[in-house]
Write a protein that holds these residues in place. Structure first.
Motif, PDB file in Angstrom:
ATOM      1  N   THR A  57      -2.453  -1.285  -3.344  1.00 14.87           N
ATOM      2  CA  THR A  57      -3.562  -0.457  -2.856  1.00 14.87           C
ATOM      3  C   THR A  57      -3.092   0.978  -2.681  1.00 14.87           C
ATOM      4  O   THR A  57      -2.048   1.227  -2.064  1.00 14.87           O
ATOM      5  N   LEU A  80      -8.443  -0.113  -4.548  1.00 16.27           N
ATOM      6  CA  LEU A  80      -8.025  -1.443  -4.112  1.00 16.27           C
ATOM      7  C   LEU A  80      -7.392  -2.229  -5.253  1.00 16.27           C
ATOM      8  O   LEU A  80      -7.448  -1.845  -6.424  1.00 16.27           O
ATOM      9  N   ALA A  92       0.835  -1.204   0.000  1.00 17.23           N
ATOM     10  CA  ALA A  92       0.000   0.000   0.000  1.00 17.23           C
ATOM     11  C   ALA A  92       0.865   1.249   0.000  1.00 17.23           C
ATOM     12  O   ALA A  92       1.967   1.268   0.555  1.00 17.23           O
TER      13      ALA A  92
END
Length: 311
Positions: free
Chosen positions: A217, A231, A182
């Motif tokens: 992400t 996502l 992420a």
């Protein structure tokens, strides 16, 4: 499975609580406090609040480093510092009015560049420890593009480290070329990354960033405005924070990241949007309290966001 944090720009921070302030006058503090700041330190602090095993890594040495070590030890936050040559630790000051009618003001000292030897020592330590997750947080003064190779090594271990990044500028530009779990940044940082003018919507800007990056992400936080998350499956969600009486926004973005790591580490089968909603609720609850990580657990339902599937 341990979660470790790496703070690229540590902060030795004093908070002064004063009465009404007036330019040109001397103000005597009615209260003062010391804490160790920096985004990764804040993440580890909240992870401890959430019951996680964590170790906070950073770069510091000298008398202020000793004071930081004392504070971290008192607060039971395991940590390890790598030296900053002769430059010590970046100081900072927060001025907060006792009545709370004026937003607090923060003064940050000069950035302290990380020496090559210290960066390499930190990543050698990470290779030896092999944490389950690593959060690389904050600015990294003196960043060199070749340092991204040290990060890539962690992702290519036989048991790879899972990595989340909350940084900006040249480090973000280089690290976004790696298969991170992420990236969590604010909207202005996203615009700088894609060389955008701010004319794209946030979902469009995320799509632009994703087109040239293997990051799984993308999470865009922006103060009290909705959190937008793109996502891995290409779905984008909006999380509108609950309305609160804000006491201090300091550390709320770091609280978000800590709460997200906490839910991801549990390896449950809950939908990813549920973990993001929990993280948003923790960040909102944190902003309603004066300290970092002082919010109640479990987080009251009133702090949970409204969720909208955008695309």
């Amino acid at each position: 499975m341990e979660i470790m944090t790496l703070t690229g720009n540590l902060l030795a921070e004093w908070t002064f609580v004063v009465g009404a302030t007036h330019p040109g006058e001397t103000h005597r503090a009615k209260g003062m406090d010391f804490q160790v700041g920096g985004k990764g330190i804040n993440v580890s602090r909240v992870l401890r609040r959430l019951g996680e095993e964590t170790e906070a890594l950073g770069f510091a040495n000298g008398p202020l480093a000793d004071q930081c070590t004392q504070w971290l030890g008192y607060n039971r936050i395991p940590h390890r510092f790598f030296p900053l040559g002769e430059t010590g630790v970046r100081p900072g000051f927060v001025i907060r009015e006792k009545a709370g009618k004026t937003p607090e003001t923060t003064f940050l000292g000069q950035d302290k560049s990380v020496p090559d030897a210290s960066w390499k020592a930190a990543f050698q330590y990470l290779r030896e420890r092999r944490p389950g997750w690593l959060a690389l947080c904050g600015s990294i003064p003196g960043w060199r593009p070749q340092w991204a190779a040290e990060v890539r090594d962690l992702l290519q271990l036989d048991t790879p480290v899972r990595l989340c990044v909350d940084t900006y500028g040249p480090p973000l530009r280089d690290l976004a070329q790696l298969p991170l779990d992420a990236v969590k940044i604010n909207r202005s940082e996203l615009d700088r990354l894609i060389d955008g003018s701010g004319k794209l919507s946030t979902p469009e800007a995320i799509a632009e960033a994703r087109s040239g990056s293997p990051v799984r992400t993308w999470i865009i936080t922006d103060g009290s405005r909705p959190v937008i998350a793109g996502l891995a499956d290409g779905v984008t969600y909006s999380f509108s924070p609950a309305s609160i009486l804000e006491q201090s926004p300091t550390g709320s973005g770091d609280t978000f990241l800590a709460a997200l790591l906490h839910r991801w580490r549990k390896a449950t089968r809950e939908p990813e949007e549920a973990a993001l909603a929990f993280a948003t609720a923790c960040a909102t609850s944190n902003a309603s309290s004066p300290g970092i990580g002082d919010f109640p657990m479990p987080v009251p339902e009133r702090f949970y966001p409204e969720i909208e599937r955008m695309a």
